[in-house]
Enzyme design. Structure first.
Site, PDB file in Angstrom:
ATOM      1  N   GLY A  65      -8.929  -7.736   6.060  1.00 15.23           N
ATOM      2  CA  GLY A  65      -8.212  -7.746   5.061  1.00 15.23           C
ATOM      3  C   GLY A  65      -7.030  -8.874   4.960  1.00 15.23           C
ATOM      4  O   GLY A  65      -7.020  -9.656   5.475  1.00 15.23           O
TER       5      GLY A  65
ATOM      6  N   ARG B 262     -17.209  -4.054   7.155  1.00 14.20           N
ATOM      7  CA  ARG B 262     -18.125  -4.947   6.926  1.00 14.20           C
ATOM      8  C   ARG B 262     -17.963  -6.268   7.356  1.00 14.20           C
ATOM      9  O   ARG B 262     -16.402  -6.518   7.307  1.00 14.20           O
ATOM     10  CB  ARG B 262     -18.801  -4.851   5.503  1.00 14.20           C
ATOM     11  CG  ARG B 262     -17.975  -5.097   4.367  1.00 14.20           C
ATOM     12  CD  ARG B 262     -18.363  -4.830   3.029  1.00 14.20           C
ATOM     13  NE  ARG B 262     -18.660  -3.508   2.654  1.00 14.20           N
ATOM     14  CZ  ARG B 262     -17.675  -2.770   2.372  1.00 14.20           C
ATOM     15  NH1 ARG B 262     -16.324  -3.281   2.157  1.00 14.20           N
ATOM     16  NH2 ARG B 262     -17.914  -1.611   2.215  1.00 14.20           N
TER      17      ARG B 262
ATOM     18  N   TYR C 196      -0.504   5.802  -3.002  1.00 16.67           N
ATOM     19  CA  TYR C 196      -0.435   4.899  -1.581  1.00 16.67           C
ATOM     20  C   TYR C 196       1.010   5.099  -1.074  1.00 16.67           C
ATOM     21  O   TYR C 196       0.916   5.318   0.231  1.00 16.67           O
ATOM     22  CB  TYR C 196      -0.408   3.572  -2.160  1.00 16.67           C
ATOM     23  CG  TYR C 196      -0.151   2.368  -1.047  1.00 16.67           C
ATOM     24  CD1 TYR C 196       0.969   1.640  -1.460  1.00 16.67           C
ATOM     25  CD2 TYR C 196      -0.967   2.150  -0.069  1.00 16.67           C
ATOM     26  CE1 TYR C 196       1.120   0.473  -0.503  1.00 16.67           C
ATOM     27  CE2 TYR C 196      -0.920   0.950   0.671  1.00 16.67           C
ATOM     28  CZ  TYR C 196       0.394   0.054   0.450  1.00 16.67           C
ATOM     29  OH  TYR C 196       0.412  -0.775   1.446  1.00 16.67           O
TER      30      TYR C 196
HETATM   31  C1  VAH Z   1       0.404  -3.241  -2.917  1.00 25.25           C
HETATM   32  N1  VAH Z   1       0.546  -5.432  -1.491  1.00 25.25           N
HETATM   33  O1  VAH Z   1       0.604  -4.085  -4.022  1.00 25.25           O
HETATM   34  C2  VAH Z   1       0.591  -4.030  -1.521  1.00 25.25           C
HETATM   35  C3  VAH Z   1       2.285  -3.827  -0.979  1.00 25.25           C
HETATM   36  C4  VAH Z   1       4.624  -3.393  -1.575  1.00 25.25           C
HETATM   37  C5  VAH Z   1       3.074  -3.604  -2.090  1.00 25.25           C
HETATM   38  O2  VAH Z   1       2.065  -2.487  -0.131  1.00 25.25           O
HETATM   39  O3  VAH Z   1      -0.153  -2.275  -2.958  1.00 25.25           O
END
Ligand code: VAH
Length: 315
Positions: free
Chosen positions: A12, A37, A143
């Site tokens: 990643g 992968r 997230y």
């Molecule tokens: C995203 N790059 O954009 C990540 C990050 C603060 C953003 O967690 O989801």
């Protein structure tokens, strides 16, 4: 004792650079890279590599046993934009992988865990400027919800089982070595590629969307500093605020135009604008500074110079 490290999600954006830096420090044979992968063939060929599904506890346990792992960096995650499209998969990957690794640490199969959180744990009700380490945290994205839940579990496993887990709330990260995947802050990487290739960029965020950002070298240095710190100097076991530099697409474009005068930017906000609007504009990282000596190294001008030169642009 020199650690034997397993990086889960090594292909990643963070994992690929973290793997190479840890190998420089501890030796290639002591840093096992793994991912579902070989999506980064160069990295996969640069040292010990295992195909590993971060949601498969048995596979993780076998890898720990096979290599005598002491420290796990769990870098696999589904980022904010993609997670909105696949909430179930995001929750499964982001949470179950963490439970597997925390359980191995609880059961003393490993000694130390690093787990990445994000400024996405903050939400619309959080103070936007100089967001404190402890404040209102009502993330409105899949997230962000998974990262806030993960932080709570990290602190729970530390308090109840003595697990030595350490975490950083990364801002948006900017790097040139790997193409980013599914983040809302990815515009700050794509813009450099488009500026060189096309001389123009259509930004999916509004011109004045200020977000906390950081150059990848700073993020990697912070990660290793935290993992090398004495355990008793670490007072926060949920996750540390970390600040690099805050800017918006308009400010970023101006630094590029200093090197590429003809570069033009246009704005066409999409679904990611709502995600970005729920996040802070700047972060107070004083606990990281006082407890383990953190200090950012790259400002926006330095980031633009680094990105353009490493992407082989010569003005
Ligand atoms: C995203 N790059 O954009 C990540 C990050 C603060 C953003 O967690 O989801």
């Amino acid at each position: 004792m020199t650690p034997k490290i397993l990086i889960i999600g090594a292909c990643g954006q963070i994992g690929s650079e973290l793997t190479l830096t840890l190998r420089d420090i501890y030796g290639t044979s002591r840093v096992i890279a793994s991912d579902i992968r070989k999506s980064n063939p160069e990295l996969a060929a640069s040292g010990p590599f295992e195909i590993l599904d971060a949601t498969d506890k048995e596979q993780i346990g076998s890898c720990i046993d096979k290599h005598g792992i002491t420290d796990v960096y769990l870098m696999a995650a589904m980022l904010s934009a993609t997670a909105e499209k696949y909430p179930d998969k995001a929750w499964d990957l982001n949470m179950n992988s963490l439970f597997h690794v925390l359980d191995f640490a609880r059961d003393k199969k490993i000694k130390k865990v690093f787990w990445p959180s994000s400024i996405a744990v903050f939400g619309p009700g959080t103070p936007k400027e100089q967001t404190p380490q402890q404040t209102i945290m009502e993330p409105s994205t899949v997230y962000g919800i998974s990262k806030l839940a993960g932080e709570r579990w990290c602190e729970y496993y530390y308090k109840n089982y003595g697990v030595d887990v350490r975490s950083i709330r990364y801002p948006g990260l900017i790097s040139w070595k790997t193409s980013p995947g599914g983040g809302t802050t990815d515009y700050a990487i794509d813009i450099y590629h488009q500026a060189i290739e096309k001389g123009s960029y259509e930004c999916f965020l509004d011109e004045n969307t200020t977000l906390p950002m950081m150059y990848m070298d700073d993020a990697i240095r912070a990660t290793i500093s935290l993992m090398q710190a004495e355990s008793n100097s670490i007072k926060i076991r949920s996750s540390y605020n970390l600040s690099g530099v805050s800017f918006n697409p308009g400010e970023l474009a101006k630094t590029i135009q200093k090197h590429i005068p003809g570069f033009s930017i246009s704005y066409k906000p999409d679904f990611r604008q709502k995600i970005a609007d729920s996040w802070p504009g700047s972060i107070d990282d004083s606990p990281a500074r006082t407890q383990w000596g953190w200090k950012a190294g790259f400002d926006l001008e330095a980031i633009t110079e680094e990105m353009l030169s490493n992407l082989n642009f010569s003005s």
